[in-house]
Design a protein around this motif. Structure first.
Motif, PDB file in Angstrom:
ATOM      1  N   VAL A  97      23.105 -73.650 -48.257  1.00  0.00           N
ATOM      2  CA  VAL A  97      24.096 -73.879 -49.317  1.00  0.00           C
ATOM      3  C   VAL A  97      25.397 -74.407 -48.731  1.00  0.00           C
ATOM      4  CG1 VAL A  97      25.499 -72.760 -51.090  1.00  0.00           C
ATOM      5  CG2 VAL A  97      23.073 -72.177 -50.870  1.00  0.00           C
ATOM      6  N   VAL A  98      25.848 -73.787 -47.621  1.00  0.00           N
ATOM      7  CA  VAL A  98      27.098 -74.227 -46.986  1.00  0.00           C
ATOM      8  C   VAL A  98      26.969 -75.657 -46.486  1.00  0.00           C
ATOM      9  CG1 VAL A  98      28.604 -73.843 -44.999  1.00  0.00           C
ATOM     10  CG2 VAL A  98      27.852 -71.902 -46.367  1.00  0.00           C
ATOM     11  N   ASN A  99      25.822 -75.994 -45.903  1.00  0.00           N
ATOM     12  CA  ASN A  99      25.622 -77.347 -45.378  1.00  0.00           C
ATOM     13  C   ASN A  99      25.614 -78.387 -46.497  1.00  0.00           C
ATOM     14  OD1 ASN A  99      25.467 -76.280 -42.833  1.00  0.00           O
ATOM     15  ND2 ASN A  99      23.225 -76.366 -42.710  1.00  0.00           N
ATOM     16  N   ILE A 100      24.992 -78.047 -47.624  1.00  0.00           N
ATOM     17  CA  ILE A 100      24.988 -78.970 -48.761  1.00  0.00           C
ATOM     18  C   ILE A 100      26.406 -79.186 -49.259  1.00  0.00           C
ATOM     19  CG2 ILE A 100      24.298 -79.231 -51.175  1.00  0.00           C
ATOM     20  CD1 ILE A 100      21.661 -77.905 -50.467  1.00  0.00           C
ATOM     21  N   LYS A 101      27.171 -78.097 -49.376  1.00  0.00           N
ATOM     22  CA  LYS A 101      28.555 -78.233 -49.831  1.00  0.00           C
ATOM     23  C   LYS A 101      29.372 -79.075 -48.857  1.00  0.00           C
ATOM     24  CE  LYS A 101      28.953 -73.879 -52.427  1.00  0.00           C
ATOM     25  NZ  LYS A 101      29.689 -72.597 -52.515  1.00  0.00           N
ATOM     26  N   GLN A 102      29.172 -78.821 -47.589  1.00  0.00           N
ATOM     27  CA  GLN A 102      29.947 -79.530 -46.588  1.00  0.00           C
ATOM     28  C   GLN A 102      29.609 -81.017 -46.559  1.00  0.00           C
ATOM     29  OE1 GLN A 102      29.825 -77.620 -42.783  1.00  0.00           O
ATOM     30  NE2 GLN A 102      30.894 -79.263 -41.721  1.00  0.00           N
ATOM     31  N   THR A 103      28.377 -81.361 -46.883  1.00  0.00           N
ATOM     32  CA  THR A 103      27.952 -82.763 -46.853  1.00  0.00           C
ATOM     33  C   THR A 103      28.267 -83.486 -48.152  1.00  0.00           C
ATOM     34  OG1 THR A 103      26.137 -82.116 -45.371  1.00  0.00           O
ATOM     35  CG2 THR A 103      26.016 -84.301 -46.380  1.00  0.00           C
ATOM     36  N   LEU A 104      27.990 -82.832 -49.268  1.00  0.00           N
ATOM     37  CA  LEU A 104      28.218 -83.482 -50.561  1.00  0.00           C
ATOM     38  C   LEU A 104      29.675 -83.396 -51.004  1.00  0.00           C
ATOM     39  CD1 LEU A 104      25.074 -82.444 -52.658  1.00  0.00           C
ATOM     40  CD2 LEU A 104      25.398 -84.418 -51.181  1.00  0.00           C
ATOM     41  N   GLY A 105      30.427 -82.487 -50.420  1.00  0.00           N
ATOM     42  CA  GLY A 105      31.822 -82.322 -50.814  1.00  0.00           C
ATOM     43  C   GLY A 105      32.640 -83.598 -50.717  1.00  0.00           C
ATOM     44  N   PRO A 106      32.634 -84.287 -49.571  1.00  0.00           N
ATOM     45  CA  PRO A 106      33.405 -85.533 -49.478  1.00  0.00           C
ATOM     46  C   PRO A 106      32.976 -86.590 -50.486  1.00  0.00           C
ATOM     47  CG  PRO A 106      32.773 -84.772 -47.298  1.00  0.00           C
ATOM     48  CD  PRO A 106      32.051 -83.897 -48.274  1.00  0.00           C
ATOM     49  N   ILE A 107      31.685 -86.622 -50.830  1.00  0.00           N
ATOM     50  CA  ILE A 107      31.207 -87.611 -51.796  1.00  0.00           C
ATOM     51  C   ILE A 107      31.789 -87.315 -53.174  1.00  0.00           C
ATOM     52  CG2 ILE A 107      29.159 -88.568 -52.928  1.00  0.00           C
ATOM     53  CD1 ILE A 107      27.579 -87.855 -50.386  1.00  0.00           C
ATOM     54  N   ILE A 108      31.708 -86.044 -53.595  1.00  0.00           N
ATOM     55  CA  ILE A 108      32.239 -85.664 -54.903  1.00  0.00           C
ATOM     56  C   ILE A 108      33.758 -85.846 -54.939  1.00  0.00           C
ATOM     57  CG2 ILE A 108      32.513 -83.734 -56.508  1.00  0.00           C
ATOM     58  CD1 ILE A 108      29.832 -82.672 -55.447  1.00  0.00           C
TER      59      ILE A 108
END
Length: 991
Positions: A288-299
């Motif tokens: 979950v943390v990795n998804i947030k960390q990766t998708l965060g900049p995109i969003i």
């Protein structure tokens, strides 16, 4: 790590109320834009014309009273017919009038129905209903012997008027639309083979892939803050995992959706165990943390661009441009996801091998009569196999692989423009230019593989640039992955060989002073390794089996036109020189840029002029050419003028081509004088594109279908075209910025409209196929026909033998939703169809197309498809099970076209075959007909009446005919065209 996740509250606070307000507003406005459906079922005595008029309410602008401008008409033939008319919204109409005829006539009315969401439907089926709803003018009741209400007109214009006084209910409108959408979705899911369980497990698998990709990026150290680059890397990682898992399961004979899902679970577990080793964190929480960390900049990037914090014009321009990109991507994903794959090449060999692989649970090469099924690179097909394997029937969602390739292209273009230091609004303009290129946009809606190849290649090239620039091994790995995925998807990448070599050498040369050569050499080795791993599967099989990476020599030669065209000079015939023929191909490809479907109406006067001029120039400059090229070119010109937009025919379009040409020339000039980095980079792209085009014309023989190969270079066309607009904006500051602004806005609007036009008007895909599949030729005559045939097969038929040659659609006979397996029977000459032959091939029935390549030597019943494109030959035992059948094979003579032809009969009970021969031509015709036991020849006199001829036959026989003389011109009185009349042949109906 918490700071890397950007909260969605500001987004929801802005968009949810706006969405709610828009929904309420649309609820009140949309009924005015709905259409009412009027169905009229009647029976006429002769050919006639039914016309419906409507009268609008006074508050609606437009003509008052009934008028031709407010009417629809449809022809009707003798007999019973149901006519459907689509009218403006009933909220705008006060009454409508039905005119069954414009003359004195008798007719029978069976029913009238009027429907629109939100209104109480009107049904008229009895005299009582007529008295309640209709006002009759010039028409009276009459008695009828059967069903329906008889009418006779007392005047020349019978009229039935309906006063519209139904009240509109918004609550009923919501319920009706809910039912309408529910019915449509259910129908569409049945048509495509979709089911909710498949969506559920596919959704889980997609989440796994996102999680795997995000974690791999973090492990590789490439989880940057650049949103476009993150999208590129995430996309490449996901595709790599999918292709790897499909090949792994396929070579292990474990290929199905369950094992693919299990393999992704195992990969997910292994990746996250590696990520959490020594940290004490849980696998799920880490994911979950990795998804947030990766998708965060995109969003975050999307949010800050769409909702700028500063009130500056440039930020609002960026928001509008990004909104346009998102709109087009959404506008394309719906028809891409929810339409049938109706492309010829795909159904001929690509999807058919996907179906066979899933049927046999492996991806090894197999026995076939179409060599393309086993030697063509399969990566895109493997990705389509993955996404469609979660469903039990058909090939749902396969278009999404091309769409995903298009999405990768968009991200790669944006990322490349960012690296070239273009402002954000010009980066977005480059993406919009690409989305409006007809031959690339149309590919987003199909199951072709060109766009998947382009997306992987562009992502790989971007990663190679970043690898050389930053000297990171992981970028080299991703470059090898992207380039390998593209080579493993379509071998046309090799056509860009010189251009790609020049591009890569130029990238290296640009960093030669700062390049870490040790990292470069090792990184290049990694690149080659991952390129082979991700793209070499089929090439290895080809080399082992045929001694050539590309397959048999005849396949390699098929893409190249090896025939030497003959020219006649001074009475001497000699081969055309290679350079002259390459120039001729180049002329043809340049001519196709101006074809009608690739250009909007606003510039069509100019492009049509260029299209006609270049066509005539090709004819004049090659007047002495004696080659099939001329006849092929004439046929192509006819297709392009008459065919609707097709992904096989469309080109770049004139606007993009001249933008690219202008941008390349400007970049070359500025590189020589100013020597700025942007101009030098764009010049390198321009030269790479030119090398591709030159090599393409040198290697590939021209046909009208091959422009889709050029999708590979369309991303660079968009970048070069955008560069031209950016240079104009810089130069125009000295002379006023209005001209550059007008040019940029015009180009962007043109490309957006072109993109929407492609989605709306594609011949076999897009919104037309989504809403009205029955209007698509390939659906009616191939897809639906084959599916209808497999539905009719008896329950004891479980193994089908496909006697279908290259060019015949085969995919529909796999994944039928029934417990049926299909196997191709290679065709060499003629197959003797016997019960023993079926036992030898271990099949229960044969599938054929017009019984070609088959000689029936035993008792078979023939089961025809809906429009008789395909037939099933089913062995029969006793005489009580045998059914007489008759089927045409070859061209028929319909009284207008005179061709040789033949007809096949089976289980014929009589020993004669009776036909009627008529000759409507003004000249005598000689017809020669023969069966296996009789030969008949006779002269049919000009304008003669029909005469009956009995041809002795066997119970299974072939009756062929040939007519002499050949074509002769004859102009029908009152007609503008000259046709060729022939003998009309009427066959008996099987009893």
């Amino acid at each position: 790590m918490k700071n890397s996740w950007y909260k969605l509250y500001p987004v929801s606070r802005t968009f949810i109320p706006a969405f709610f307000l828009l929904s309420v507003l649309w609820l009140f406005i949309s009924p005015y834009f709905q259409q009412a459906q009027l169905k009229v079922e009647l029976e006429m005595e002769r050919n006639d014309h039914v016309q419906v008029f409507w009268k609008t309410k006074t508050v609606v602008p437009g003509p008052r009273g009934y008028s031709q401008e407010q009417s629809h008409g449809k022809p009707v033939r003798p007999g019973r017919a149901e006519l459907v008319f689509y009218l403006p919204s009933l909220k705008t109409l006060s009454s409508l009038r039905i005119d069954p005829s414009a003359r004195v006539t008798d007719f029978i009315l069976h029913s009238i129905s009027l429907h629109q969401a939100g209104f109480t439907p009107v049904f008229i089926e009895t005299r009582h209903d007529i008295k309640n709803f209709l006002e009759l003018r010039g028409v009276d009741f009459t008695n009828t012997s059967g069903a329906g209400i008889g009418f006779t007109s007392s005047a020349g214009d019978p009229q039935l008027e309906l006063i519209i006084d139904q009240q509109f209910s918004y609550w009923k409108y919501v319920l009706d639309k809910r039912q309408e959408y529910s019915t449509f979705i259910s129908k569409q899911m049945d048509l495509l083979g979709l089911d909710w369980s498949g969506f559920f497990f596919l959704g889980i698998d997609i989440l796994l892939l996102i999680s795997i990709s995000a974690t791999l990026l973090i492990l590789s150290g490439l989880n940057t803050k650049n949103a476009a680059e993150l999208c590129v890397l995430l996309g490449l990682t996901s595709l790599g995992v999918v292709i790897f898992s499909v090949i792994l399961c396929g070579v292990s004979y474990l290929l199905n959706w369950k094992n693919l899902l299990i393999s992704h679970v195992l990969i997910w577990g292994g990746v996250h165990i590696a990520c959490t080793r020594g940290t004490g964190q849980g696998l799920v929480s880490t994911a979950v943390v990795n998804i947030k960390q990766t998708l965060g900049p995109i969003i975050h990037s999307l949010h800050t661009t769409l909702i700028p914090r500063e009130r500056k014009i440039v930020y609002y321009v960026n928001a509008v441009l990004l909104a346009a990109v998102i709109f087009l991507l959404v506008y394309y994903i719906i028809p891409a996801a929810f339409t049938l794959p109706l492309n010829f090449d795909s159904n001929d060999y690509r999807l058919s091998r996907v179906g066979y692989w899933l049927q046999e649970a492996n991806v090894w090469q197999f026995q076939t009569n179409d060599i393309r099924q086993i030697v063509m690179p399969p990566n895109c097909d493997l990705a389509m196999l993955w996404i469609t394997s979660f469903f039990k029937e058909g090939y749902p969602l396969v278009h999404l692989m091309s769409y995903f390739g298009g999405f990768l292209v968009c991200c790669s273009i944006y990322a490349i423009c960012q690296q070239l230091k273009f402002p954000k609004h010009f980066c977005l303009i480059a993406v919009l230019i690409w989305l409006g290129i007809p031959n690339s946009a149309s590919q987003m809606l199909t199951s072709q593989t060109d766009l998947f190849t382009t997306g992987a290649l562009m992502a790989g090239l971007y990663c190679f640039y970043m690898a050389v620039r930053h000297s990171k091994y992981n970028y080299y790995i991703y470059a090898g992955l992207g380039i390998g995925l593209s080579i493993g998807a379509k071998s046309t990448v090799f056509l860009w060989g010189p251009g790609l070599l020049f591009l890569c050498l130029a990238i290296v040369a640009g960093r030669v002073k700062t390049l870490d050569w040790k990292v470069f050499i090792k990184g290049t080795a990694l690149l080659i390794l991952f390129m082979v791993l991700s793209g070499g599967f089929v090439y290895g099989q080809n080399f082992i089996r045929y001694g050539n990476f590309l397959g048999p020599s005849r396949v390699v030669a098929s893409i190249h036109d090896s025939r030497e065209p003959i020219v006649k000079e001074d009475g001497v015939r000699k081969p055309m020189s290679k350079t002259a023929f390459v120039a001729l191909r180049g002329q043809a490809y340049f001519w196709q840029i101006f074809e009608p479907s690739s250009n909007l109406n606003v510039i069509r006067p100019l492009t049509d002029l260029a299209f006609n001029y270049l066509e005539n120039d090709i004819y004049e400059t090659n007047a002495t050419l004696k080659s099939s090229f001329v006849s092929m070119f004439k046929t192509a010109a006819s297709w392009l003028r008459t065919s609707r937009l097709s992904e096989d025919y469309v080109s770049f379009g004139a606007v993009v081509f001249f933008l690219m040409l202008s941008g390349g020339i400007f970049a070359l000039g500025r590189s020589l004088h100013i020597r700025d980095s942007q101009s030098i980079a764009v010049t390198i792209l321009f030269v790479s594109v030119l090398l591709y085009m030159l090599f393409f014309c040198w290697i590939v023989g021209w046909t009208v279908h091959r422009y889709r190969y050029a999708v590979l270079v369309t991303p660079f066309l968009a970048v070069i075209g955008m560069y031209f607009l950016s240079v104009c904006s810089v130069v125009s500051k000295r002379f006023g910025s209005s001209l550059a602004l007008i040019a940029s806005v015009s180009v962007v609007l043109y490309q957006i409209v072109m993109s929407v036009n492609v989605a709306n008007n594609s011949r076999a895909h897009g919104w037309i196929s989504f809403r009205f599949p029955e209007r698509v030729y390939s659906y009616v005559y191939y897809w639906r026909d084959a599916r209808h045939l497999t539905d009719l097969l008896p329950e004891n038929i479980q193994r089908l033998g496909l006697v279908l040659s290259k060019g015949s659609w085969k995919s529909m006979f796999y994944r039928t939703g029934r417990d049926i397996k299909s196997y191709t029977i290679p065709v060499k000459g003629t197959i003797n169809a016997t019960h023993g032959f079926l036992k030898e091939k271990k099949v229960d029935a044969l599938i054929t197309k017009k019984l070609s390549s088959i000689a029936i030597k035993d008792s078979f019943n023939l089961l025809p498809s809906l429009v008789n494109t395909y037939q099933a030959l089913i062995p029969t035992g006793g005489s009580e099970d045998r059914r007489t059948w008759l089927i045409p094979n070859g061209s028929w003579s319909d009284g207008w076209v005179k061709l040789r032809g033949e007809v096949r009969i089976g289980n014929w009970e009589s020993d004669v075959f009776s036909v009627q021969l008529c000759n409507p031509a003004p000249v005598d015709e000689t017809i020669s007909m023969k069966s296996s036991v009789y030969h008949y020849e006779n002269v049919i006199k000009a304008n003669s009446e029909c005469e009956k001829i009995d041809i002795p036959v066997n119970d299974n026989d072939l009756i062929s005919w040939r007519i002499k003389p050949g074509y002769h011109p004859w102009k029908k009185a009152g007609a503008t065209e000259t046709r060729s009349l022939g003998i009309q042949i009427k066959f008996p109906k099987p009893e």
